[in-house]
Design an enzyme around this catalytic site. Sequence first.
Site, PDB file in Angstrom:
ATOM      1  N   GLY A 117       0.833  -1.208   0.000  1.00 16.25           N
ATOM      2  CA  GLY A 117       0.000   0.000   0.000  1.00 16.25           C
ATOM      3  C   GLY A 117       0.860   1.247   0.000  1.00 16.25           C
ATOM      4  O   GLY A 117       1.845   1.311   0.716  1.00 16.25           O
TER       5      GLY A 117
ATOM      6  N   ARG B 275       1.432  -5.029  -5.788  1.00 16.57           N
ATOM      7  CA  ARG B 275       1.406  -6.271  -5.011  1.00 16.57           C
ATOM      8  C   ARG B 275       1.867  -7.348  -5.980  1.00 16.57           C
ATOM      9  O   ARG B 275       1.567  -7.289  -7.166  1.00 16.57           O
ATOM     10  CB  ARG B 275       0.009  -6.515  -4.465  1.00 16.57           C
ATOM     11  CG  ARG B 275      -0.407  -5.372  -3.525  1.00 16.57           C
ATOM     12  CD  ARG B 275      -1.423  -5.775  -2.501  1.00 16.57           C
ATOM     13  NE  ARG B 275      -1.281  -4.972  -1.283  1.00 16.57           N
ATOM     14  CZ  ARG B 275      -1.907  -3.800  -1.060  1.00 16.57           C
ATOM     15  NH1 ARG B 275      -2.710  -3.294  -1.960  1.00 16.57           N
ATOM     16  NH2 ARG B 275      -1.721  -3.147   0.070  1.00 16.57           N
TER      17      ARG B 275
ATOM     18  N   ASP C 175       3.725  -4.189   6.556  1.00 19.82           N
ATOM     19  CA  ASP C 175       3.919  -5.513   7.128  1.00 19.82           C
ATOM     20  C   ASP C 175       4.206  -6.594   6.075  1.00 19.82           C
ATOM     21  O   ASP C 175       5.154  -7.372   6.209  1.00 19.82           O
ATOM     22  CB  ASP C 175       2.635  -5.841   7.900  1.00 19.82           C
ATOM     23  CG  ASP C 175       2.791  -7.028   8.790  1.00 19.82           C
ATOM     24  OD1 ASP C 175       3.432  -6.872   9.837  1.00 19.82           O
ATOM     25  OD2 ASP C 175       2.300  -8.105   8.420  1.00 19.82           O
TER      26      ASP C 175
ATOM     27  N   THR D 119       3.627   3.002   5.825  1.00 10.08           N
ATOM     28  CA  THR D 119       2.212   2.607   5.824  1.00 10.08           C
ATOM     29  C   THR D 119       1.424   3.625   6.632  1.00 10.08           C
ATOM     30  O   THR D 119       1.906   4.104   7.662  1.00 10.08           O
ATOM     31  CB  THR D 119       1.999   1.205   6.431  1.00 10.08           C
ATOM     32  OG1 THR D 119       0.609   1.038   6.731  1.00 10.08           O
ATOM     33  CG2 THR D 119       2.779   0.970   7.705  1.00 10.08           C
TER      34      THR D 119
ATOM     35  N   ASP E 113      -1.090   2.909   8.296  1.00  2.19           N
ATOM     36  CA  ASP E 113      -1.763   2.207   9.394  1.00  2.19           C
ATOM     37  C   ASP E 113      -1.051   2.300  10.751  1.00  2.19           C
ATOM     38  O   ASP E 113      -1.657   2.032  11.777  1.00  2.19           O
ATOM     39  CB  ASP E 113      -1.932   0.716   9.054  1.00  2.19           C
ATOM     40  CG  ASP E 113      -2.722   0.503   7.773  1.00  2.19           C
ATOM     41  OD1 ASP E 113      -3.475   1.412   7.386  1.00  2.19           O
ATOM     42  OD2 ASP E 113      -2.579  -0.571   7.157  1.00  2.19           O
TER      43      ASP E 113
ATOM     44  N   ASP F  24       0.985   0.284  12.006  1.00  4.26           N
ATOM     45  CA  ASP F  24       0.841  -1.001  12.690  1.00  4.26           C
ATOM     46  C   ASP F  24       2.119  -1.831  12.747  1.00  4.26           C
ATOM     47  O   ASP F  24       2.064  -3.045  12.934  1.00  4.26           O
ATOM     48  CB  ASP F  24      -0.286  -1.820  12.033  1.00  4.26           C
ATOM     49  CG  ASP F  24      -0.014  -2.093  10.551  1.00  4.26           C
ATOM     50  OD1 ASP F  24       0.938  -1.520   9.998  1.00  4.26           O
ATOM     51  OD2 ASP F  24      -0.764  -2.879   9.958  1.00  4.26           O
TER      52      ASP F  24
ATOM     53  N   ARG G 286      -6.348  -1.317   8.671  1.00  7.20           N
ATOM     54  CA  ARG G 286      -6.355  -2.792   8.682  1.00  7.20           C
ATOM     55  C   ARG G 286      -6.843  -3.264  10.033  1.00  7.20           C
ATOM     56  O   ARG G 286      -7.921  -2.910  10.445  1.00  7.20           O
ATOM     57  CB  ARG G 286      -4.965  -3.333   8.376  1.00  7.20           C
ATOM     58  CG  ARG G 286      -4.739  -3.382   6.885  1.00  7.20           C
ATOM     59  CD  ARG G 286      -3.818  -4.501   6.519  1.00  7.20           C
ATOM     60  NE  ARG G 286      -2.785  -3.982   5.651  1.00  7.20           N
ATOM     61  CZ  ARG G 286      -1.957  -4.711   4.970  1.00  7.20           C
ATOM     62  NH1 ARG G 286      -1.993  -6.018   5.082  1.00  7.20           N
ATOM     63  NH2 ARG G 286      -1.073  -4.170   4.191  1.00  7.20           N
TER      64      ARG G 286
HETATM   65  P1  ADP Z   1       2.018  -4.003   2.727  1.00 10.19           P
HETATM   66  O1  ADP Z   1       3.500  -4.009   2.557  1.00 10.19           O
HETATM   67  O2  ADP Z   1       1.425  -2.637   2.553  1.00 10.19           O
HETATM   68  O3  ADP Z   1       1.597  -4.689   4.013  1.00 10.19           O
HETATM   69  P2  ADP Z   1       1.095  -6.347   1.170  1.00 10.19           P
HETATM   70  O4  ADP Z   1       0.650  -7.103   2.366  1.00 10.19           O
HETATM   71  O5  ADP Z   1       0.200  -6.327  -0.003  1.00 10.19           O
HETATM   72  O6  ADP Z   1       1.385  -4.813   1.500  1.00 10.19           O
HETATM   73  O7  ADP Z   1       2.511  -6.941   0.720  1.00 10.19           O
HETATM   74  C1  ADP Z   1       3.198  -6.401  -0.377  1.00 10.19           C
HETATM   75  C2  ADP Z   1       3.937  -7.466  -1.123  1.00 10.19           C
HETATM   76  O8  ADP Z   1       4.920  -8.075  -0.275  1.00 10.19           O
HETATM   77  C3  ADP Z   1       3.102  -8.630  -1.596  1.00 10.19           C
HETATM   78  O9  ADP Z   1       2.404  -8.347  -2.791  1.00 10.19           O
HETATM   79  C4  ADP Z   1       4.147  -9.701  -1.824  1.00 10.19           C
HETATM   80  O10 ADP Z   1       4.813  -9.508  -3.040  1.00 10.19           O
HETATM   81  C5  ADP Z   1       5.135  -9.414  -0.691  1.00 10.19           C
HETATM   82  N1  ADP Z   1       4.861 -10.347   0.426  1.00 10.19           N
HETATM   83  C6  ADP Z   1       3.920 -10.260   1.377  1.00 10.19           C
HETATM   84  N2  ADP Z   1       3.949 -11.320   2.200  1.00 10.19           N
HETATM   85  C7  ADP Z   1       4.931 -12.137   1.740  1.00 10.19           C
HETATM   86  C8  ADP Z   1       5.469 -13.400   2.145  1.00 10.19           C
HETATM   87  N3  ADP Z   1       4.981 -14.073   3.208  1.00 10.19           N
HETATM   88  N4  ADP Z   1       6.507 -13.916   1.435  1.00 10.19           N
HETATM   89  C9  ADP Z   1       7.007 -13.259   0.382  1.00 10.19           C
HETATM   90  N5  ADP Z   1       6.538 -12.079  -0.063  1.00 10.19           N
HETATM   91  C10 ADP Z   1       5.521 -11.502   0.610  1.00 10.19           C
END
Ligand code: ADP
Length: 326
Positions: free
Chosen positions: A14, A75, A106, A129, A131, A133, A175
């Site tokens: 995000g 993503r 996260d 972020t 958030d 968080d 979230r």
């Molecule tokens: P944010 O960073 O805002 O929390 P996301 O949760 O969408 O956003 O995570 C962003 C990207 O990080 C995902 O699209 C993916 O490519 C990568 N990612 C998230 N979790 C994992 C994981 N467990 N293992 C590998 N890559 C991950």
Amino acid sequence: MAAIKTIGILTSGGDAPGMNAAIRSVTRSAIFSGFNVKGIYRGYKGLIDNDIVEFKTQNVSNIIQQGGTILKTARCKEFTTVEGRQRAYEVIKQQGIDALVVIGGDGSLTGARQFASEFDFPIIGLPGTIDNDLFGTDHTIGYDTALNTIMWCVDRIRDTATSHERLFFIEVMGRNAGFLALNGAIASGAEAAIIPEISTEVDQLAELIQNGFRKSKNSSIVLVAESPITGGAMGLAERVRKEYPEYDVRVTILGHLQRGGSPTAQDRILASRMGAAAVDALLEGQRNVMIGDDDEQIVYVPFSKAIKNEKPIDRGLLETLRRLSI
Ligand code: ADP
């Protein structure tokens, strides 16, 4: 560990206001210390697709005041697979990138942690972020701007809420964290906040109604964190219509406007400090840590701590909100 010459930088997940200020700070601090910098577009997706350009100081001119991220964000499902990460590693080698700075939330830092351990590759994370968080930092980049945006919106909704004598549920992002809802409520003088952190302990809606909205008032504003744990503003409004039909209830979902806008001074400063700290961390031989802000001091938080721990909400703030809404 081989000496680091080139640092790659990406934004992921995000977007958040202040990410550009962070990109600028990492780029300029790195160049100041003699590193080369490569900008990776569209987060992990751009890494896999080799969507990468060399960054000079001019690439980050005139962006500190812009919301969003000039590097774009995405993503990327592929990066959650071993094959995807293997491909990313090959691109990194081919590009001569020796370390990464990942700006994201996260999920992005979870991916960074995974990649770093699989390939024994140095990564520094910046908490980007709205958030707020991530554990181990008082504030994340983008949080303060989003909070100010929420305050601005609620001020406007209050004008109409008062004229019509209504109960308003305003849903904010976060979230599963209630930082935006709780501090947004305090900043805008709302009557209450319904947050996931205490949803399992008390029925916040019932408590709210039982306490009675302030008798002297003719409208009420309640901020609701978007989480499924709270039921969201729509879910709560449904409940009010069924259980407390005497209230004239309305819902506003602030949505993506909370993500936009020019970052506040606080976010620009935080992003600038953290960006510089990311380069310092690499110079000191740190790896696989997130840069945090603890009482105005820069701290290094291991990825394992930043992403796995629930960041506690300050319950004193709930009490303050309660007192101020009598
Ligand atoms: P944010 O960073 O805002 O929390 P996301 O949760 O969408 O956003 O995570 C962003 C990207 O990080 C995902 O699209 C993916 O490519 C990568 N990612 C998230 N979790 C994992 C994981 N467990 N293992 C590998 N890559 C991950």
